[in-house]
Design a protein around this motif. Sequence first.
Motif, PDB file in Angstrom:
ATOM      1  N   GLU A 166       0.820  -1.217   0.000  1.00  8.85           N
ATOM      2  CA  GLU A 166       0.000   0.000   0.000  1.00  8.85           C
ATOM      3  C   GLU A 166       0.849   1.261   0.000  1.00  8.85           C
ATOM      4  OE1 GLU A 166      -3.866  -0.149   0.896  1.00  8.85           O
ATOM      5  OE2 GLU A 166      -3.264  -1.819  -0.388  1.00  8.85           O
ATOM      6  N   TYR A 167       2.097   1.130  -0.437  1.00  6.21           N
ATOM      7  CA  TYR A 167       3.006   2.275  -0.349  1.00  6.21           C
ATOM      8  C   TYR A 167       2.556   3.452  -1.228  1.00  6.21           C
ATOM      9  CZ  TYR A 167       4.836   0.268  -4.713  1.00  6.21           C
ATOM     10  OH  TYR A 167       4.961  -0.233  -5.976  1.00  6.21           O
ATOM     11  N   LEU A 168       3.001   4.644  -0.817  1.00  6.03           N
ATOM     12  CA  LEU A 168       2.754   5.854  -1.603  1.00  6.03           C
ATOM     13  C   LEU A 168       4.030   6.203  -2.356  1.00  6.03           C
ATOM     14  CD1 LEU A 168       0.834   8.058   1.003  1.00  6.03           C
ATOM     15  CD2 LEU A 168      -0.130   6.615  -0.797  1.00  6.03           C
ATOM     16  N   VAL A 169       3.899   7.005  -3.402  1.00 10.13           N
ATOM     17  CA  VAL A 169       5.066   7.469  -4.152  1.00 10.13           C
ATOM     18  C   VAL A 169       5.000   8.991  -4.237  1.00 10.13           C
ATOM     19  CG1 VAL A 169       6.417   7.241  -6.271  1.00 10.13           C
ATOM     20  CG2 VAL A 169       4.916   5.353  -5.559  1.00 10.13           C
ATOM     21  N   ASN A 170       6.022   9.639  -3.683  1.00 10.53           N
ATOM     22  CA  ASN A 170       6.105  11.093  -3.843  1.00 10.53           C
ATOM     23  C   ASN A 170       6.644  11.374  -5.242  1.00 10.53           C
ATOM     24  OD1 ASN A 170       5.379  11.706  -1.105  1.00 10.53           O
ATOM     25  ND2 ASN A 170       7.423  10.986  -0.529  1.00 10.53           N
ATOM     26  N   HIS A 171       6.081  12.375  -5.894  1.00 10.77           N
ATOM     27  CA  HIS A 171       6.546  12.639  -7.255  1.00 10.77           C
ATOM     28  C   HIS A 171       6.269  14.070  -7.688  1.00 10.77           C
ATOM     29  CE1 HIS A 171       2.468  12.496  -9.110  1.00 10.77           C
ATOM     30  NE2 HIS A 171       2.202  11.733  -8.061  1.00 10.77           N
ATOM     31  N   THR A 172       7.061  14.531  -8.652  1.00 13.38           N
ATOM     32  CA  THR A 172       6.808  15.840  -9.238  1.00 13.38           C
ATOM     33  C   THR A 172       5.522  15.751 -10.047  1.00 13.38           C
ATOM     34  OG1 THR A 172       8.341  15.139 -10.956  1.00 13.38           O
ATOM     35  CG2 THR A 172       9.148  16.767  -9.412  1.00 13.38           C
ATOM     36  N   SER A 173       4.771  16.845 -10.092  1.00 10.56           N
ATOM     37  CA  SER A 173       3.469  16.771 -10.763  1.00 10.56           C
ATOM     38  C   SER A 173       3.261  17.936 -11.728  1.00 10.56           C
ATOM     39  CB  SER A 173       2.349  16.712  -9.739  1.00 10.56           C
ATOM     40  OG  SER A 173       2.487  17.776  -8.818  1.00 10.56           O
ATOM     41  N   TYR A 174       4.170  18.052 -12.671  1.00 10.80           N
ATOM     42  CA  TYR A 174       3.960  19.029 -13.742  1.00 10.80           C
ATOM     43  C   TYR A 174       3.230  18.346 -14.885  1.00 10.80           C
ATOM     44  CZ  TYR A 174       7.467  21.956 -11.464  1.00 10.80           C
ATOM     45  OH  TYR A 174       8.148  22.713 -10.572  1.00 10.80           O
ATOM     46  N   ILE A 175       2.410  19.112 -15.577  1.00 13.05           N
ATOM     47  CA  ILE A 175       1.759  18.629 -16.792  1.00 13.05           C
ATOM     48  C   ILE A 175       2.434  19.364 -17.946  1.00 13.05           C
ATOM     49  CG2 ILE A 175      -0.435  18.437 -18.035  1.00 13.05           C
ATOM     50  CD1 ILE A 175      -1.721  18.993 -15.123  1.00 13.05           C
TER      51      ILE A 175
END
Length: 206
Positions: A166-175
């Motif tokens: 159930e891990y989360l992933v931090n990530h950059t979120s540019y479109i």
Amino acid sequence: MSLKKNRKTRLFILLFLILSLLAYAFLALRSGPADQSPTAAQNNRALIGGPFSLVDHSGKPVSEKDFAGKYMLVYFGYTFCPDVCPTDLQTIADSLDMLPEALTEKLTPLFITIDPERDTVDIMNLYVQQFHPQLIGLTGSVEQVNAAKKSYRVWASKAEDSDSSEYLVNHTSYIYLMDRTGGYVTHFRHGILPNDMTTKLRQNIK
Ligand code: NI
């Protein structure tokens, strides 16, 4: 004698003024604020985007060449994402619905997973359908996804506070908006409103 000298002085002053004006105009043109954003855009153009080799949500292998000739809206994320990705994908979907068909048919929205271990073709297939019929989900091997992330300068990191799946992933979120040749045009930040995205897309899609 003195008349001649005066004339010479006047000529000298005139020449000095002309040169000063030219120098001022040159400096104003070089350092004007209008010059800043094209430079930044050129830098981004050189840095963001490039080749990728992935698998679409129908299981077909694809590369950037399959999308050439159209603009691409490129977003990286993952289907287990609790908030950021669904929000941004809904914004993309709402924005596509607001655009005239003449523009949406020139645009391919891509959702590329940063979590290929969980985001299989079947999961991507179910997920993209929840947002928009035009949205294409892309996954692949860990190596393929890493290469795509590298092309688009995307950073992602698993938040490993538990050993569960159930891990989360931090990530950059540019479109990113890319042009018909896959070159960077502009980007949108997380939280942009569908209206604002629509306006910017209208301005940039030719
Ligand atoms: Ni996310």
